[in-house]
Design a protein around this motif. Sequence first.
Motif, mmCIF file in Angstrom:
data_model
loop_
_atom_site.group_PDB
_atom_site.id
_atom_site.type_symbol
_atom_site.label_atom_id
_atom_site.label_comp_id
_atom_site.label_asym_id
_atom_site.label_seq_id
_atom_site.Cartn_x
_atom_site.Cartn_y
_atom_site.Cartn_z
ATOM 1 N N SER A 62 -1.871 -9.254 2.766
ATOM 2 C CA SER A 62 -2.468 -7.933 2.539
ATOM 3 C C SER A 62 -1.423 -6.830 2.624
ATOM 4 N N TRP B 51 0.743 -6.975 -0.479
ATOM 5 C CA TRP B 51 -0.005 -6.450 -1.622
ATOM 6 C C TRP B 51 -0.055 -4.922 -1.574
ATOM 7 N N ASP B 52 -0.373 -4.369 -0.413
ATOM 8 C CA ASP B 52 -0.430 -2.915 -0.258
ATOM 9 C C ASP B 52 0.919 -2.275 -0.574
ATOM 10 N N GLU C 274 3.302 -3.451 -2.521
ATOM 11 C CA GLU C 274 3.576 -3.533 -3.950
ATOM 12 C C GLU C 274 2.759 -2.512 -4.735
ATOM 13 N N ILE C 275 1.530 -2.260 -4.320
ATOM 14 C CA ILE C 275 0.694 -1.266 -4.996
ATOM 15 C C ILE C 275 1.294 0.129 -4.830
ATOM 16 N N LYS C 276 1.734 0.438 -3.614
ATOM 17 C CA LYS C 276 2.268 1.767 -3.329
ATOM 18 C C LYS C 276 3.673 1.977 -3.874
#
Length: 166
Positions: free
Chosen positions: A53, A56-57, A59-61
Amino acid sequence: MENIILVKGKVKYPLTLDPGVWIFDDRKVDLTTYFDQEHEVVNELEAYTKSVSEHWDREIKEGAIYPPINKSVKKFEKEKILNGTFAIPVKYFIQNAEPAEEATSVTFLLSNGEEHSLPIEDVVKGLFGFSFNGKPLKENGPVHFYYGNGSNRENPITNIQGISIS
């Protein structure tokens, strides 16, 4: 074949263990410091989920930005593997074999023909030592069994050639 250990008996899945490949396993622990440290019980699924998680967070940001590989860290890890004394928790193998509900003990079959039986609860908390100073345990191996509390740290069960769950 002398370095292969068979796990058999009252199990759903008999296993063939090869301690020679455990040096590459991320679950290995440093046996020289393991018993001197505090160990917290970690829910592995929860820890993995949290790690994924966070990744993933990030990479999104930030996008998929990978830091450069630090060669000195890689060199240190390689030297650690080549010179280290390692063990691996036994619980992974017992869990994968899926003992029958009525199974209560684990018997270590030794190379001299002797057998050493322990309650399954004690074995699941224990460790298999498989490397000493970067070398596999050939002389009195392929694995040594250490109780999880380190009470037999100086005198582990050695010459284990097979495991029978009953």
